[in-house]
Scaffold this motif. Structure first.
Motif, PDB file in Angstrom:
ATOM      1  N   UNK A   1      28.150  97.275  44.814  1.00 20.82           N
ATOM      2  CA  UNK A   1      27.155  97.919  43.960  1.00 20.82           C
ATOM      3  C   UNK A   1      27.798  98.685  42.806  1.00 20.82           C
ATOM      4  N   UNK A   2      27.148  98.685  41.679  1.00 27.89           N
ATOM      5  CA  UNK A   2      27.543  99.523  40.550  1.00 27.89           C
ATOM      6  C   UNK A   2      26.288 100.276  40.116  1.00 27.89           C
ATOM      7  N   UNK A   3      26.398 101.626  40.109  1.00 29.24           N
ATOM      8  CA  UNK A   3      25.259 102.422  39.689  1.00 29.24           C
ATOM      9  C   UNK A   3      25.414 102.832  38.241  1.00 29.24           C
TER      10      UNK A   3
ATOM     11  N   UNK B   1      24.783 111.114  46.656  1.00 21.80           N
ATOM     12  CA  UNK B   1      24.026 112.071  45.856  1.00 21.80           C
ATOM     13  C   UNK B   1      24.945 112.908  44.984  1.00 21.80           C
ATOM     14  N   UNK B   2      25.794 112.214  44.217  1.00 24.74           N
ATOM     15  CA  UNK B   2      26.761 112.906  43.376  1.00 24.74           C
ATOM     16  C   UNK B   2      26.076 113.845  42.389  1.00 24.74           C
TER      17      UNK B   2
ATOM     18  N   UNK C   1      34.359 113.214  37.035  1.00 28.22           N
ATOM     19  CA  UNK C   1      35.530 112.342  36.933  1.00 28.22           C
ATOM     20  C   UNK C   1      36.319 112.331  38.231  1.00 28.22           C
ATOM     21  N   UNK C   2      36.303 113.475  38.910  1.00 22.61           N
ATOM     22  CA  UNK C   2      36.989 113.534  40.196  1.00 22.61           C
ATOM     23  C   UNK C   2      36.337 112.622  41.230  1.00 22.61           C
ATOM     24  N   UNK C   3      35.029 112.419  41.061  1.00 20.15           N
ATOM     25  CA  UNK C   3      34.357 111.438  41.918  1.00 20.15           C
ATOM     26  C   UNK C   3      34.642 110.018  41.432  1.00 20.15           C
TER      27      UNK C   3
ATOM     28  N   UNK D   1      31.419 101.621  44.124  1.00 22.68           N
ATOM     29  CA  UNK D   1      31.636 101.758  45.559  1.00 22.68           C
ATOM     30  C   UNK D   1      30.526 102.556  46.195  1.00 22.68           C
ATOM     31  N   UNK D   2      30.894 103.370  47.200  1.00 24.60           N
ATOM     32  CA  UNK D   2      29.885 104.124  47.930  1.00 24.60           C
ATOM     33  C   UNK D   2      29.192 105.157  47.060  1.00 24.60           C
TER      34      UNK D   2
END
Ligand code: ATP
Ligand code: MG
Lengths: 351, 223
Positions: free
Chosen positions: A308-310, A281-282, A331-333, A275-276
């Motif tokens: 999208x998949x990063x 900038x995780x 993991x929380x993200x 997703x987003x």
């Protein structure tokens, strides 16, 4: 109820030396109308056998295959012939008639059905337009490129207006560019004509490009299946991850071994963002708030459909407590985390 | 000049024409019967084989065995062996009529094998594709298998026809008639070497013409 429902299908072959090999070991699959369902597996996994069971070219030993609610495994010769008219099939080596030109190849199923010459001409011309080969209608297969041959085969498979198209490695003999153009053609047929496509391949990029569903077959069993996005973003099985290495560039085992030897405390992780978050900038957030160093080995963003998949391969350096809390917050993200470090004993053995 | 070099050829020219005519008739008749039956048997061999369209192990096995038996009998012995059969069938065991029967029996197993090879060369994938289209077995045999094998079939026919010329010579020596018997009667028994020589030259020419015609047709129809 699914459009194509496969339950507990098994198949054993007996070779010339009377040895038995169970090629399908209990296959369950549900395929919906309008799906482009990809089945991926290594050579010998049983892909062709499975797809050939769907149109009765092979007969399962047990289990059931229902198409539109109708059992096909118990059909007799006549019934199978009628069924196959509604299921097109294309192959890796095109299987065109060398003795007939493009037009006559496509006309074959229509002539067999004794359609009138006018009806045949109209249909073949229409199909030639769809696959973009109107200019080549007088050419013989030996005068065509691989991609053009496959287009003829696709046109031929559409002549009887099938509801289902089976594709057994239809792009495996083609170069990447031609592969893409054939896949795009299949996608168009799926959208415009509503044809359900079951597609076999050993290339993950084929799945990525057009399939909405995917099943991974290994040694006669479906080991993982789901929407392409789900499987790409949350792969569970080792073999699925192996296939995904061709999509997301991954460090080799040797590279991982060496990194591990250099800094035994560092963690080596594969992070998958969806997703987003694939674009946010995780990483820098986590680095800042958890006092860890994150070093990126390889990174890429791939699209499944328009999602999208990063993917990031990283080493994480810091004290174990900080690393742990950094992973928690990743993991929380809802970032998928995979630990790439081998078993310490294994590493010792390799070293 | 030529007349001096080949005196006997001129003296026996008429016999020679007749002999060639006989050979032509023998090859044409035994060829047509032989090619048709060989084609039929070759097709049956292929479709009854393991994994064939009309798999039938017993029939296949019997056919194989019979063909192998006949192929292992040298032709001269076959002619002798068939004498009473030939007489029963066509009323005589000598002359052109008498030669044609053993020629057919001798060539059919060979042609069957050639046809079998030609049909086996057809890509199995094409047959699979046809099955996947829901096309019936008989339609596949007549509209796909045979047309696809055409270049190979033509080559088989050529090879078989050339073999038949050889067989006609042998059959002729035993029963009388045709170019073989002519060459033996004059060239060999009466030391008329010029007759042997001219016969050989004409045969070489004939065989080459048949071969290159066949090749040309085969190339023309293979794409
Ligand atoms: N007709 C047959 N008789 C005997 N064994 C067979 C037959 N068809 C397939 N097999 C065996 O079954 C196994 C699976 O074959 P299958 O063709 O389904 O594999 P696949 O996944 O399509 O492989 P590939 O990617 O190489 O095409 C192989 O080991 C093959 O040798
Ligand atoms: Mg296969």
């Amino acid at each position: 109820m699914s459009y194509i429902e496969i339950r507990g299908v098994t198949k054993t072959f007996i070779n010339a030396n009377k040895e038995e090999t169970q090629v399908l070991k209990g296959i369950d699959l549900d395929i919906k109308k309008g799906d482009i369902y990809g089945i991926i597996g290594f050579s010998g996994a049983g892909k062709s056998t499975l797809i050939r069971c769907i149109n009765g070219l092979d007969k399962p030993d047990s289990g059931s295959i229902k198409i539109n609610g109708k059992e096909v495994t118990s059909l007799d010769e006549k019934g199978l012939m009628l069924l196959r008219e509604k299921i097109g099939m294309i192959f890796q080596h095109f299987n065109l008639l060398r003795s007939k030109n493009v037009y006559d190849n496509i006309a074959l199923p229509l002539r067999y059905k004794k359609r009138s010459p006018d009806a045949i001409r109209d249909k073949v011309d229409e199909l030639l337009r769809i696959v973009g080969l109107t200019e080549k209608k007088k050419s013989f297969p030996s005068q065509l490129s691989g991609g053009q041959k496959q287009r003829v085969a696709i046109a031929r498979s559409l002549a009887a207006e099938p509801a289902i198209l089976l594709s057994d490695e239809a792009t495996s003999a083609l170069d990447p560019q031609t592969t893409d153009s054939i896949l795009d053609l299949l996608a168009v047929l799926n959208q415009k004509l509503g044809i359900t496509i079951i597609l076999i391949t050993h290339q993950m990029n084929v799945i990525q490009r057009i399939c909405n569903k995917v099943a991974i077959i290994d040694d006669g069993r479906i080991v993982e299946k789901g929407s392409t996005f789900e499987v790409f973003s949350h792969p569970k099985q080792r073999i699925t991850k192996k296939f995904l290495e061709s999509i997301f560039r991954a460090p080799s085992e040797k590279e991982i071994c060496e990194l591990q030897k250099e800094n035994p405390e560092d963690e080596i992780l594969h992070l998958i963002f969806t997703g987003n978050k694939a674009k946010q900038s995780v990483i820098s957030d986590v680095t800042r708030s958890h006092h860890v160093d994150i070093n990126i080995l390889y990174g890429s963003i791939e699209y499944v459909g328009d999602q999208p998949i990063g993917s990031l391969f990283v080493t994480v350096h810091g004290n174990p407590f900080d690393i742990l809390s950094a992973k928690k917050s990743l993991q929380n993200y809802s970032v998928e985390i995979e630990d790439l470090r081998g078993d310490p004993d294994d590493t010792a053995a390799i070293a | 000049m030529i007349q001096q070099l080949l005196p006997n050829v001129f003296e026996y020219a008429e016999d020679m024409y007749k002999a060639f005519g006989e050979t032509l008739i023998m090859v044409l008749i035994s060829g047509s019967i032989g090619l048709l039956s060989g084609l039929l048997l070759g097709i049956i061999l292929v479709i009854t084989a393991d994994g064939g369209l009309y798999e039938n192990k017993p029939l296949h096995k019997i056919l194989e065995t019979v063909i192998n038996i006949f192929r292992s009998i040298p032709f001269v012995i076959l002619v002798a062996l068939l004498v009473s059969f030939t007489r029963a069938l066509v009323g005589t065991s000598i002359g052109i009529k008498g030669a044609i029967v053993p020629m057919v029996v001798g060539i059919v197993p060979f042609i069957s094998r050639l046809i079998e090879q030609a049909l086996l060369e057809v890509d199995n994938g094409v047959i699979e594709a046809a099955k996947a289209m829901g096309i019936s077995k008989s339609y596949i045999v007549f509209h796909i298998l045979i047309p696809e094998a055409r270049p190979g079939l033509i080559r088989s026919f050529v090879t078989a026809t050339i073999s038949l010329i050889g067989l006609s010579a042998m059959a002729g020596t035993v029963g009388g008639g045709g170019i073989g018997s002519f060459a033996v009667r004059y060239g060999y028994s009466r030391y008329m070497n010029d007759i042997t020589f001219v016969t050989v030259v004409i045969l070489i020419l004939g065989v080459n013409i048949i071969q290159s015609l066949g090749n040309r047709v085969a190339i023309k129809i293979s794409h």
